[in-house]
Design a protein around this motif. Sequence first.
Motif, PDB file in Angstrom:
ATOM      1  N   THR A 195     -16.151  59.862  20.953  1.00 64.65           N
ATOM      2  CA  THR A 195     -15.630  61.218  20.829  1.00 64.65           C
ATOM      3  C   THR A 195     -15.913  61.720  19.426  1.00 64.65           C
ATOM      4  O   THR A 195     -15.513  61.092  18.448  1.00 64.65           O
ATOM      5  N   ILE A 212     -15.344  64.569  16.612  1.00 64.39           N
ATOM      6  CA  ILE A 212     -14.414  65.616  16.209  1.00 64.39           C
ATOM      7  C   ILE A 212     -15.035  66.397  15.057  1.00 64.39           C
ATOM      8  O   ILE A 212     -15.355  65.822  14.019  1.00 64.39           O
ATOM      9  N   LYS A 249     -24.300  65.626  24.794  1.00 63.59           N
ATOM     10  CA  LYS A 249     -23.287  65.630  25.854  1.00 63.59           C
ATOM     11  C   LYS A 249     -23.830  65.005  27.129  1.00 63.59           C
ATOM     12  O   LYS A 249     -23.122  64.277  27.836  1.00 63.59           O
ATOM     13  N   LYS A 281     -18.648  62.808  23.899  1.00 64.16           N
ATOM     14  CA  LYS A 281     -17.704  63.908  24.036  1.00 64.16           C
ATOM     15  C   LYS A 281     -17.616  64.606  22.687  1.00 64.16           C
ATOM     16  O   LYS A 281     -17.308  63.982  21.677  1.00 64.16           O
ATOM     17  N   ASN A 298     -15.946  67.596  20.450  1.00 64.70           N
ATOM     18  CA  ASN A 298     -14.868  68.559  20.304  1.00 64.70           C
ATOM     19  C   ASN A 298     -15.044  69.314  18.994  1.00 64.70           C
ATOM     20  O   ASN A 298     -14.906  68.730  17.919  1.00 64.70           O
ATOM     21  N   THR A 299     -15.347  70.599  19.058  1.00 61.58           N
ATOM     22  CA  THR A 299     -15.529  71.409  17.854  1.00 61.58           C
ATOM     23  C   THR A 299     -14.297  72.265  17.609  1.00 61.58           C
ATOM     24  O   THR A 299     -13.444  72.423  18.486  1.00 61.58           O
ATOM     25  N   MET A 357     -11.859  71.659  15.507  1.00 66.11           N
ATOM     26  CA  MET A 357     -10.687  70.789  15.426  1.00 66.11           C
ATOM     27  C   MET A 357     -10.350  70.458  13.978  1.00 66.11           C
ATOM     28  O   MET A 357     -11.223  70.037  13.213  1.00 66.11           O
ATOM     29  N   ASP A 373      -6.240  72.066  17.594  1.00 67.66           N
ATOM     30  CA  ASP A 373      -7.282  72.977  18.043  1.00 67.66           C
ATOM     31  C   ASP A 373      -7.123  74.274  17.262  1.00 67.66           C
ATOM     32  O   ASP A 373      -6.100  74.969  17.371  1.00 67.66           O
TER      33      ASP A 373
END
Length: 490
Positions: A204, A206, A229, A234, A236-237, A239, A258
Amino acid sequence: MDNFDLVVVGGGPGGYVGAIKAAQKGMKVACIEKEKLLGGTCLREGCIPSKALLHASHELCCLKDLRRVGININKMKDNVSMDVSKMMKHKTQTITGLSKGIDNLFEHGGITRIQATAIFEDPHTLSLHQGKDGEGIVKGDRIMVASGSSVVEPPFCKIDEEVVCSSTGALSFDKVPEHLVVIGGGVIGVELGSVWKRLGAKVTVIEYGDSILGTMDKDARIEMTKQLKKQGLKINTGMAVGKVTRTSDESAVVSMTDRSSGKEIHIECDKVLVACGRKPNTETLFSRHFSPSSNASLVLPDIKFAKRGQLIVDEYLQVPSYKHIFGIGDVVDGPMLAHKASDDAIRAVKTMTGRPTKRSEYSYVPGIVYTSPECASCGMTEDEAKALYGQDNVRCGVCHFSGNSRSKACCESVGFVKIVAMKEKTGKGGKVLGVHIVSEGAGEMIHQGMIALEAGMTAEELGESCFGHPSFSESVKEAALSAYDIGIHC
């Protein structure tokens, strides 16, 4: 200790190259490096070991995928695996072999190697602290500061290199993590995230910003996000990480918010890679007392530093108030890249030996992400070019590898070449401003773009060059054609 023509502080890709080049020019040279192995962060715990692991993990993926080109090995499905200990042994052998090669070059060039930490005592004198060869002093008619950079430890966590790791720790895991959380979606984060994902970890990423690889062209960022991806990372932007808590000997919790919704998120994992950037190693070099927390005044009061701690130098890489002191690589402004440091070093030595040479145009220095596909860039992004020259004065040519014969034959048709250029009507003659590539082998092809930038070529001149067929590089020609005319296979 004897007086030297040049004392180099740091034995990384800038320092050792500068030392060797100066010795080749007949100078009496000493190089002070605190670590046992020469080669700097790049060789010991950065560029080289990461590429060894990227290569090994990529080979594993290729082996799993042989069936698509008709190769069956004992009716193989996906039952191939990586021996992590042997992979790490290969990495270590690569590091030690290359470092020994630098030692041999030092010996051949008559360079005095000093293993210690250096601190300025006066403009020409360095005191030695710690290390095999401390204590003592070294004097130099000229001094090259090539002390490199180190990992930034953010305020929200403590790096222990066991569960919460920097890139150093993430290059030496003894087993594949169950779940690796990568804080930071820059080059280091996505490269090492790719390594461990290929080997079977859940990964993941971040990222605080709105996209990963924030310095790259927008189309490259979009394509790289899509491809990573697809490979299972995974991402997650947007963040903001608030805290990393180590919960046991083999686990941690990453707490974040978030930025768009304000929602708090907590992720449990067994390894955390903190990849939040690097800082120049200038803090202790200019202090009388060897203590990072010391508030002692500088020995050289006229030395100036930029906001992030970089040593301020002029266009010839000389400290303005002390022309015999040169700063290169990560300790001065510009990209923190090994090849940029080496280039700085050679230019500085030219100036020392009577051939004043300005530092290179840093925007032309290629930046490369060694994932699969690779992503490489030099010059301006489309947004930078339009901001500088105006929306209507810039034209982009794009060629996708889906139309490239060699890439189709090799089952590597993902990605594109994008060339950013001036429009002909501006009077700039369609000058190439930037080149951006997403593809297998992008790190090799990007140098064609770099040479075009250095030579001041136009898109037409690049597009009229006769490239070999079939080759991945033909897409560079096609993108150039598209930037001023119409490409054939785009």
